[in-house]
Design a protein around this motif. Structure first.
Motif, short mmCIF file in Angstrom:
data_model
loop_
_atom_site.label_atom_id
_atom_site.label_comp_id
_atom_site.label_asym_id
_atom_site.label_seq_id
_atom_site.Cartn_x
_atom_site.Cartn_y
_atom_site.Cartn_z
N VAL A 87 11.07 0.26 25.53
CA VAL A 87 12.00 1.26 24.99
C VAL A 87 11.19 2.21 24.12
CG1 VAL A 87 13.98 1.68 23.47
CG2 VAL A 87 14.00 -0.28 25.05
N THR A 88 11.39 3.50 24.33
CA THR A 88 10.73 4.51 23.48
C THR A 88 11.79 5.29 22.72
OG1 THR A 88 10.71 6.22 25.21
CG2 THR A 88 8.80 4.72 25.09
N VAL A 89 11.42 5.76 21.54
CA VAL A 89 12.33 6.53 20.71
C VAL A 89 11.58 7.76 20.19
CG1 VAL A 89 13.79 6.54 18.65
CG2 VAL A 89 13.55 4.43 20.00
N SER A 90 12.17 8.94 20.41
CA SER A 90 11.62 10.19 19.89
C SER A 90 12.62 10.77 18.90
CB SER A 90 11.37 11.19 21.02
OG SER A 90 10.46 10.66 21.96
N TYR A 91 12.12 11.17 17.75
CA TYR A 91 13.02 11.72 16.73
C TYR A 91 12.27 12.77 15.92
CZ TYR A 91 16.83 11.62 13.25
OH TYR A 91 17.88 11.95 12.45
N GLY A 92 12.70 14.00 16.02
CA GLY A 92 12.04 15.09 15.32
C GLY A 92 10.58 15.18 15.75
N ASP A 93 9.69 14.97 14.82
CA ASP A 93 8.26 15.06 15.10
C ASP A 93 7.62 13.69 15.30
OD1 ASP A 93 8.68 14.23 12.54
OD2 ASP A 93 7.45 15.75 11.57
N THR A 94 8.43 12.67 15.58
CA THR A 94 7.92 11.31 15.72
C THR A 94 8.32 10.73 17.07
OG1 THR A 94 8.24 10.97 13.35
CG2 THR A 94 7.86 9.02 14.68
N ARG A 95 7.38 10.05 17.71
CA ARG A 95 7.66 9.30 18.94
C ARG A 95 7.01 7.93 18.81
NH1 ARG A 95 5.74 7.84 23.95
NH2 ARG A 95 7.26 7.93 25.67
N THR A 96 7.75 6.87 19.12
CA THR A 96 7.22 5.52 18.97
C THR A 96 7.79 4.60 20.03
OG1 THR A 96 6.90 3.73 17.37
CG2 THR A 96 9.06 4.76 17.41
N THR A 97 7.10 3.51 20.27
CA THR A 97 7.57 2.47 21.18
C THR A 97 8.23 1.37 20.36
OG1 THR A 97 5.81 2.91 22.78
CG2 THR A 97 6.89 0.76 22.92
N ALA A 98 9.44 1.01 20.74
CA ALA A 98 10.19 0.03 19.98
C ALA A 98 9.65 -1.38 20.22
CB ALA A 98 11.67 0.08 20.37
N VAL A 99 9.85 -2.23 19.24
CA VAL A 99 9.60 -3.67 19.40
C VAL A 99 10.82 -4.29 20.09
CG1 VAL A 99 9.32 -5.86 18.19
CG2 VAL A 99 8.09 -3.85 17.40
N LEU A 100 10.59 -5.11 21.11
CA LEU A 100 11.66 -5.86 21.75
C LEU A 100 11.68 -7.26 21.13
CD1 LEU A 100 11.26 -4.77 25.48
CD2 LEU A 100 12.57 -3.69 23.63
N ASP A 101 12.65 -7.48 20.30
CA ASP A 101 12.78 -8.73 19.55
C ASP A 101 13.99 -9.49 20.09
OD1 ASP A 101 13.22 -10.76 17.73
OD2 ASP A 101 12.73 -9.56 15.99
N GLY A 102 13.74 -10.37 21.06
CA GLY A 102 14.87 -11.05 21.70
C GLY A 102 15.71 -10.05 22.45
N GLU A 103 17.01 -10.02 22.18
CA GLU A 103 17.91 -9.08 22.85
C GLU A 103 18.00 -7.74 22.12
OE1 GLU A 103 22.12 -9.83 22.72
OE2 GLU A 103 21.95 -11.05 20.91
N TRP A 104 17.20 -7.55 21.09
CA TRP A 104 17.27 -6.34 20.28
C TRP A 104 16.03 -5.48 20.46
CZ3 TRP A 104 21.48 -5.01 17.32
CH2 TRP A 104 22.46 -5.99 17.19
N PHE A 105 16.22 -4.17 20.38
CA PHE A 105 15.08 -3.28 20.24
C PHE A 105 15.14 -2.64 18.86
CE2 PHE A 105 18.20 -0.13 21.75
CZ PHE A 105 17.90 1.00 21.02
N GLY A 124 10.28 5.18 12.00
CA GLY A 124 9.29 6.22 11.80
C GLY A 124 9.59 7.00 10.54
N THR A 125 8.85 8.08 10.33
CA THR A 125 9.06 8.93 9.17
C THR A 125 9.27 10.37 9.64
OG1 THR A 125 7.67 7.51 7.80
CG2 THR A 125 8.09 9.73 6.99
N LEU A 126 10.37 10.96 9.22
CA LEU A 126 10.72 12.33 9.60
C LEU A 126 10.20 13.29 8.55
CD1 LEU A 126 12.39 13.59 11.96
CD2 LEU A 126 14.34 13.59 10.39
N ASN A 127 9.52 14.35 9.02
CA ASN A 127 8.94 15.32 8.08
C ASN A 127 9.54 16.72 8.22
OD1 ASN A 127 6.74 13.71 6.71
ND2 ASN A 127 6.15 13.40 8.84
N ARG A 128 10.56 16.86 9.05
CA ARG A 128 11.21 18.17 9.18
C ARG A 128 12.70 17.98 9.44
NH1 ARG A 128 12.25 19.46 14.52
NH2 ARG A 128 11.00 18.44 16.14
N GLN A 129 13.46 19.05 9.22
CA GLN A 129 14.90 19.00 9.43
C GLN A 129 15.19 18.87 10.93
OE1 GLN A 129 16.93 18.94 6.77
NE2 GLN A 129 15.23 19.27 5.36
#
Length: 304
Positions: free
Chosen positions: A246-264, A268-273
């Motif tokens: 699972v990947t997540v992109s938000y504002g100026d951040t993109r990261t790969t999620a940890v899959l912890d059991g049935e949860w992802f 990250g840290t957002l630096n812009r509106q």
């Protein structure tokens, strides 16, 4: 002339017989040496049994995990776990619950901003206590032992809820997809958010973002366009076993999620509106896209 019934010879014989009987009925001395030997043997037997038990305990193998990254305040701050010998290669294994509190997250990288597991566990206990009046009684929320912590991160205050603090996300098996988000300020519980996968759509796909998870990635709509930056954000949700990434992109951040059991779990840290919610994608073991929040009609893509 002898007195009546006087028989000196008989009296002498009786005294001799009584003296001999006194030696005969005298009890034999206690067998001290035998008792001592038996006691020492029993003590050695108990020590040997205890030593064998300790040796068995020491020989029981314990699974371990290692992580890369995590814990910092930069953009790439979710961990990429190395699977343990007992963990699947495509997701992290979920630790067993501790006897006196919640279980640990699958990776150390899920505890961010210098927050220790002990601090996160104490925070969860504090929230449950504040909500229910005593530890473990929180309106059917259960005790801390029922939960596993999957994320802890810094909480940025806004106009609706001023003051920075800490958010602790904890989950439990029943009901399905049940989680709490516990917010603390200066170690004192200031709120708790509860949700479960039952709140999601009935035809949910293989990836289901938490429908009430906006608490972790947005500030008050009162501050729209004027969020306090930098802003620590988190995204959580559930995944089916077929999902490998699972990947997540938000504002100026993109990261790969940890899959912890049935949860992802991602952060990250957002630096812009921003005006759009996190963009979430899920992939199967073959690398095929199986979920895209942009095509999910139930996902609120625009921030309020």
């Amino acid at each position: 002339m002898n007195k009546p019934y006087e028989h000196p010879e008989l009296e002498e014989l009786m005294r001799e017989m009584l003296a001999q009987d006194a030696y005969t009925i005298q009890p034999a001395p206690a067998p001290y040496q035998a008792i001592r030997r038996r006691g020492l043997a029993e003590r050695r037997r108990r020590v040997a049994v205890t030593g064998a038990a300790l040796a068995v305990l020491a020989a029981v193998p314990v699974g371990a995990y290692a992580v890369n990254g995590g814990g910092g305040r930069g953009d790439a701050d979710t961990a990429a776990p190395h699977p343990s010998v007992s963990a699947p290669h495509d997701r992290a294994a979920s630790p067993s619950p501790a006897p006196d509190g919640p279980a640990r997250p699958a990776t150390k990288g899920q505890l961010l901003d210098g927050i220790t597991f002990e601090q996160a566990a104490d925070g969860l206990k504090e929230c449950l206590r504040a909500e229910g009046g005593h530890a473990g009684g929180a309106r059917g929320l259960g005790s801390a032992n029922d939960y596993r912590i999957v994320l802890a991160l810094r909480s940025t205050g806004d106009s609706n809820s001023p003051g920075d603090g800490v958010d602790v996300v904890a989950v439990k098996a029943k009901p399905a997809g049940f989680r709490v988000v516990c917010t603390l300020e200066d170690g004192v519980a200031s709120g708790i958010s509860v949700s479960s996968s039952d709140a999601g759509p009935p035809d949910a796909g293989p990836v289901l973002p938490d429908v009430n998870g906006g608490k972790l990635y947005q500030q008050s709509f009162i501050d729209k366009g004027h969020w306090k930056l930098p802003f620590r954000w988190g995204v959580i949700g559930t995944v089916e076993p077929s999902v490998a990434k699972v990947t997540v992109s938000y504002g100026d951040t993109r990261t790969t999620a940890v899959l912890d059991g049935e949860w992802f779990v991602a952060a990250g840290t957002l630096n812009r509106q921003v005006t759009l919610a996190p963009h979430i994608k899920g992939y199967d073991t073959a690398g095929r896209l199986v979920y895209d929040s942009d095509t999910d009609s139930t996902y609120q893509r625009t921030l309020p």
